[in-house]
Motif scaffolding. Sequence first.
Motif, PDB file in Angstrom:
ATOM      1  N   ASP A 288      39.736  50.773  49.161  1.00  0.00           N
ATOM      2  CA  ASP A 288      40.180  50.694  47.762  1.00  0.00           C
ATOM      3  C   ASP A 288      41.647  51.088  47.649  1.00  0.00           C
ATOM      4  O   ASP A 288      42.044  52.144  48.135  1.00  0.00           O
ATOM      5  CB  ASP A 288      39.327  51.607  46.877  1.00  0.00           C
ATOM      6  CG  ASP A 288      39.671  51.401  45.418  1.00  0.00           C
ATOM      7  OD1 ASP A 288      39.762  50.242  44.979  1.00  0.00           O
ATOM      8  OD2 ASP A 288      39.877  52.400  44.714  1.00  0.00           O
ATOM      9  N   ASP A 289      42.429  50.241  46.982  1.00  0.00           N
ATOM     10  CA  ASP A 289      43.836  50.614  46.765  1.00  0.00           C
ATOM     11  C   ASP A 289      44.074  51.087  45.327  1.00  0.00           C
ATOM     12  O   ASP A 289      45.218  51.146  44.865  1.00  0.00           O
ATOM     13  CB  ASP A 289      44.806  49.499  47.186  1.00  0.00           C
ATOM     14  CG  ASP A 289      44.678  48.250  46.320  1.00  0.00           C
ATOM     15  OD1 ASP A 289      43.739  48.187  45.507  1.00  0.00           O
ATOM     16  OD2 ASP A 289      45.521  47.354  46.454  1.00  0.00           O
TER      17      ASP A 289
ATOM     18  N   LEU B  24      31.787  47.584  32.947  1.00  0.00           N
ATOM     19  CA  LEU B  24      31.506  48.507  34.053  1.00  0.00           C
ATOM     20  C   LEU B  24      30.042  48.432  34.470  1.00  0.00           C
ATOM     21  O   LEU B  24      29.719  48.391  35.660  1.00  0.00           O
ATOM     22  CB  LEU B  24      31.817  49.946  33.623  1.00  0.00           C
ATOM     23  CG  LEU B  24      33.241  50.245  33.174  1.00  0.00           C
ATOM     24  CD1 LEU B  24      33.319  51.634  32.563  1.00  0.00           C
ATOM     25  CD2 LEU B  24      34.199  50.144  34.343  1.00  0.00           C
TER      26      LEU B  24
ATOM     27  N   LYS C 120      43.696  50.117  42.145  1.00  0.00           N
ATOM     28  CA  LYS C 120      44.415  49.387  41.088  1.00  0.00           C
ATOM     29  C   LYS C 120      43.355  48.767  40.170  1.00  0.00           C
ATOM     30  O   LYS C 120      43.242  47.537  40.056  1.00  0.00           O
ATOM     31  CB  LYS C 120      45.320  48.315  41.686  1.00  0.00           C
ATOM     32  CG  LYS C 120      46.437  48.900  42.540  1.00  0.00           C
ATOM     33  CD  LYS C 120      47.595  47.920  42.679  1.00  0.00           C
ATOM     34  CE  LYS C 120      48.836  48.582  43.224  1.00  0.00           C
ATOM     35  NZ  LYS C 120      48.809  48.859  44.646  1.00  0.00           N
TER      36      LYS C 120
ATOM     37  N   HIS D 169      33.908  52.474  27.345  1.00  0.00           N
ATOM     38  CA  HIS D 169      32.739  52.584  26.468  1.00  0.00           C
ATOM     39  C   HIS D 169      31.619  51.654  26.911  1.00  0.00           C
ATOM     40  O   HIS D 169      31.863  50.650  27.578  1.00  0.00           O
ATOM     41  CB  HIS D 169      33.130  52.236  25.028  1.00  0.00           C
ATOM     42  CG  HIS D 169      34.289  53.030  24.541  1.00  0.00           C
ATOM     43  ND1 HIS D 169      35.559  52.505  24.413  1.00  0.00           N
ATOM     44  CD2 HIS D 169      34.382  54.340  24.182  1.00  0.00           C
ATOM     45  CE1 HIS D 169      36.389  53.441  23.992  1.00  0.00           C
ATOM     46  NE2 HIS D 169      35.703  54.573  23.853  1.00  0.00           N
TER      47      HIS D 169
END
Length: 302
Positions: free
Chosen positions: A33-34, A279, A36, A46
Amino acid sequence: MKLYDCAIIGGGPAGLNAALVLGRARRSVVLFDDNKARNAVTLESHGFITRDGIKPEEFRRLAHTDMSKYPSVQLVRTKVVDMVKRGHSLFLIQTSAGDIFQARTIILAIGLKEKLPSITGITDYYGTSLFSCPYCDGWELRDKALAVISENESHRYSMVSTVYNWSKDLIVCTNGVGTFDGQQRAKLLSRGVRIFEQPIAALKGKNNRLQKIVFADGTEVARIGGFVTSNWYLPIRFAEKLGCQLNASGGLAIDDYGKTTVDHVYSAGDAATISPAQLIVAAAGGSKAAMSVNAALNHMDF
Ligand SMILES: Cc1cc2nc3c(=O)[nH]c(=O)nc-3n(C[C@H](O)[C@H](O)[C@H](O)COP(=O)(O)OP(=O)(O)OC[C@H]3O[C@@H](n4cnc5c(N)ncnc54)[C@H](O)[C@@H]3O)c2cc1C
């Protein structure tokens, strides 16, 4: 060189949830993971039950704490710059630091990048006053003086009708790009939605909070926020280089279990789903892809 069961590219909710599920399945995982994340510009996220209103960085911190319980999961905070497939199920992954990793399966959880409407200074307000998803940020803007800013003729009418659910005090700005057909125009006006088709000269506000929109013809309209439609693109090309096909929306084509069109390559999150981009949807996709990866490895090894 160590051979990992799975390399996950991308440590947003999709990749993080995939890593959690695979760690719990006793699989060796390297998660690249970078940092960003697409929602890094927002102050709060939310709509994720038990995490409503959480700061994006806090979400990641909690996820890393969950993952750290599973010793077979390794987090590498760097960018993957290339990937090749050798034979049936061996992938060589190259990082920007020049390191090479080997894995038997891949999950591409790389998210997507946005190109906002071409208005100088718009990024000052994106994530604080202007947003892209009414389901994510509509509640906080309910009944406020809002604008829909969209250069996209095919998306803006539906964005207006969606945002209207949260606020009737609404204008729509095309920034000088395209127009509405007669039926749409009549409907918008009948709903009290004012249409501004001239280019936007500037967005004015304080502390990243929008106060007014200034048009090129000198018109000024007080607005405290709103929604934009963006164009977007995948942040890396190596998925296509691997031979992964794209879906009708331009994301990575996957089946119901996250499998791409290339054997042993899976995808989850915004990179595949495109919309709805949330999400919880991304995390669910990561979980499904992880279970598919584990099933494929079981099949190879049992
Ligand atoms: C302004 C804004 C507000 C939002 N608000 C909400 C909200 O309130 N609620 C909600 O549910 N959703 C919200 N979203 C949507 C949400 O952010 C996305 O749906 C979600 O982050 C997608 O998760 P993901 O894991 O697919 O991708 P991301 O979260 O974007 O994570 C992808 C990760 O992959 C990494 N990566 C990419 N390429 C590489 C590479 N080559 N090597 C290493 N790492 C790589 C990136 O750095 C990033 O960390 C919002 C989005 C925006 C833009």
